[in-house]
Write an enzyme that holds these catalytic residues in place. Sequence first.
Site, PDB file in Angstrom:
ATOM      1  N   LYS A   1       0.846  -1.197   0.000  1.00  0.00           N
ATOM      2  CA  LYS A   1       0.000   0.000   0.000  1.00  0.00           C
ATOM      3  C   LYS A   1       0.883   1.250   0.000  1.00  0.00           C
ATOM      4  CE  LYS A   1      -4.048   1.670   2.319  1.00  0.00           C
ATOM      5  NZ  LYS A   1      -5.065   1.255   3.260  1.00  0.00           N
TER       6      LYS A   1
ATOM      7  N   HIS B   1     -19.520  11.053   3.281  1.00  0.00           N
ATOM      8  CA  HIS B   1     -19.980   9.757   3.795  1.00  0.00           C
ATOM      9  C   HIS B   1     -21.502   9.755   3.871  1.00  0.00           C
ATOM     10  CE1 HIS B   1     -19.649   5.982   5.932  1.00  0.00           C
ATOM     11  NE2 HIS B   1     -20.553   6.443   6.764  1.00  0.00           N
TER      12      HIS B   1
ATOM     13  N   ASN C   1     -13.707  13.899   2.816  1.00  0.00           N
ATOM     14  CA  ASN C   1     -14.494  12.758   2.359  1.00  0.00           C
ATOM     15  C   ASN C   1     -15.966  13.075   2.534  1.00  0.00           C
ATOM     16  OD1 ASN C   1     -14.964   9.996   1.523  1.00  0.00           O
ATOM     17  ND2 ASN C   1     -15.410   9.517   3.648  1.00  0.00           N
TER      18      ASN C   1
END
Length: 187
Positions: free
Chosen positions: A65, A109, A107
């Site tokens: 990652k 959500h 973000n």
Amino acid sequence: MKRIAIFASGEGSNFQVLADACRQGEIPAEAALMVCDRPTARVNERADRMGIERFTFSPRDYASKAEYEREIVRRLDEKGIDLVCLAGYMRILSDELLGAYGGRIVNIHPSLLPAFKGAHAIEQALAYGVKVFGVTVHWVDATLDGGRIIAQRAFSYEGSDLAELERQVHATEHPLYVETVKRLLNE
């Protein structure tokens, strides 16, 4: 002019809304880069159709990652990105991205955080029987959907049709995300 990068993993409806708002001058920025972790995701077609540069990768093509996040950071730096907008990007960010862009990643959500964190928030809220649903825009940190809340918008829904509820979530998400990104870039 400021520059944003939009990360997505699927259909890309929030990507489309943000990119359109940039093009129309509603968001005072250029949608300079789209990042996607799924080569077959529809959002790739959307970016191509709009002529927005994209970095699409398959995580399994990298040793770790950290390796693919270093590549993402390199591309963000290369484009001079001011703000990263996660728009259905279904990966938890690690120290590589957070270290380089922490405090500049938001973000959206599909729940009223801190309730119903994670990938299946809409389904969880519906199964729980809530009557007030909503969406949250928040800063991204190392916790799952746990960063400081920037904006929320609620709506009532008392049905049981998941597709209709998802439609209402998107109808709430899209304007809230545009308004919030615009405000953040103007601060």
